[in-house]
Enzyme design. Structure first.
Site, short mmCIF file in Angstrom:
data_model
loop_
_atom_site.label_atom_id
_atom_site.label_comp_id
_atom_site.label_asym_id
_atom_site.label_seq_id
_atom_site.Cartn_x
_atom_site.Cartn_y
_atom_site.Cartn_z
N HIS A 153 5.10 0.36 7.11
CA HIS A 153 6.08 -0.10 6.13
C HIS A 153 6.83 1.09 5.54
O HIS A 153 6.38 2.23 5.63
CB HIS A 153 5.40 -0.88 4.99
N LYS A 157 6.37 1.09 -0.46
CA LYS A 157 5.38 0.00 -0.58
C LYS A 157 4.17 0.49 -1.36
O LYS A 157 3.65 1.57 -1.11
CB LYS A 157 4.97 -0.51 0.80
#
Ligand SMILES: NC(=O)C1=CN([C@@H]2O[C@H](COP(=O)(O)OP(=O)(O)OC[C@H]3O[C@@H](n4cnc5c(N)ncnc54)[C@H](OP(=O)(O)O)[C@@H]3O)[C@@H](O)[C@H]2O)C=CC1
Ligand SMILES: O=C(O)C1=N[C@H](C(=O)O)C[C@H](O)C1
Length: 271
Positions: A153, A157
């Site tokens: 990600h 995040k």
């Protein structure tokens, strides 16, 4: 003509919030009536769709919320906690994609599900719903193969492993008659020793602008199966969440998942 669904977005100024706003603007099923940000947000009080459009402004919290039919939440655990209190008190349906939830909040969600309809998904994409089913089948069909879940990600995040990676892990563990509490392995460092047979390992990559990538590796002797999903556009999650919101309004209190919606639709489509 039936009236539009009165929608509130919790976390409206975020990455997912923006993806939702872009879709809601063009979706006549919904009327956006409340757009929530954090207390102290630089967006608080500013117009949601720009000065020339409607008068709707970002707001912190729920005190000034008008009547709402459904809340769609992509905010974070703190934001979800406040939305949960609001929805439970007012009997409003809740769709949430927030991940990284601790046990105390899990317990509150379970309690709320006795009073309101709540639809949760760690991942609102259609592809991941199918990936989870494929993984269940593969994990059960190859019970002795090593299983690892790798996710990547963007660098902003906050939770790890991702909610999707954990959901995939839970699905695979269940298919093998075990649990992540027993067999999940989240850290390998120094000399962890040989891989424990039957364990389910997680590996996390963070960086750049990666929207979300998940691979389940089933590793045998002399061969392997890789099941992968790559999201390249957040609108897939936003679209799934809005479909879920339209589906959830008017349902009885309970815990719903994206499969409930997909399976019901499929059953309706089959003559
Ligand atoms: N299930 C799924 O399909 C997906 C889930 N997610 C999950 O959704 C969540 C949000 O992700 P993302 O959009 O990337 O995050 P961002 O950090 O980009 O956005 C977070 C948003 O929540 C707001 N916010 C923060 N705290 C509060 C609070 N206490 N009350 C109300 N609003 C608050 C922020 O407002 P401000 O900054 O203006 O204060 C901002 O609008 C994460 O948990 C992520 O894992 C993400 C993508 C898909
Ligand atoms: O934070 C994100 O961005 C995402 N979070 C979800 C997760 O934790 O699984 C879903 C998606 O992968 C994007």
């Amino acid at each position: 003509m039936t009236s539009a669904i009165r929608l509130a977005i919790n976390g409206a100024s975020g990455r997912m919030g923006h993806a939702l706003l872009a879709l809601v603007r063009q979706d006549r099923r919904f009327e956006l009536v409340h757009a929530v940000v954090s207390a102290g947000s630089t967006h608080d009080g500013t117009p949601v769709f720009g000065e020339l459009s409607t008068s709707l402004r970002y707001a912190h919290g729920w005190d000034a919320a008008p009547a709402v039919d459904v809340v769609v939440d992509f905010s974070g655990p703190e934001g979800l906690s406040a939305a949960l209190a609001y929805c439970t008190e007012r009997g409003v349906a809740l769709v949430t994609g927030t991940t990284g939830i601790d046990e105390a909040l899990e317990a509150r969600i379970a309690d709320a599900e006795k009073r309101i309809p709540v639809l949760r998904a760690a991942n609102f994409s259609l592809g991941v719903a199918v990936l989870a089913r494929l993984l269940r089948e593969a994990a059960a069909a190859l019970p002795d193969w090593d299983l690892e879940i790798v996710e990547a990600h963007h660098g902003r995040k906050e939770d790890a492993p991702s909610g999707t990676a954990l959901a995939l892990g839970h699905a695979a563990a269940e298919a093998r008659g075990t649990t992540l509490a027993k067999d999940g392995v989240y850290v390998r460092e120094g000399r962890p020793g040989a891989r424990r047979h039957g364990s389910i390992g997680f590996a996390v990559v963070r960086g750049g602008d990666v929207v979300g990538e998940h691979t389940a590796l089933l590793l045998g002797q002399g061969e392997r199966v890789e099941l992968s999903h790559r999201a390249t556009d957040r609108s897939i999650f936003a679209r799934g969440a809005l479909e879920a919101a339209a589906w959830l309004v008017g349902r009885k209190p309970g815990a719903y998942g994206i499969d409930d919606m997909l399976l019901e639709r499929r059953a309706r489509a089959v003559p």
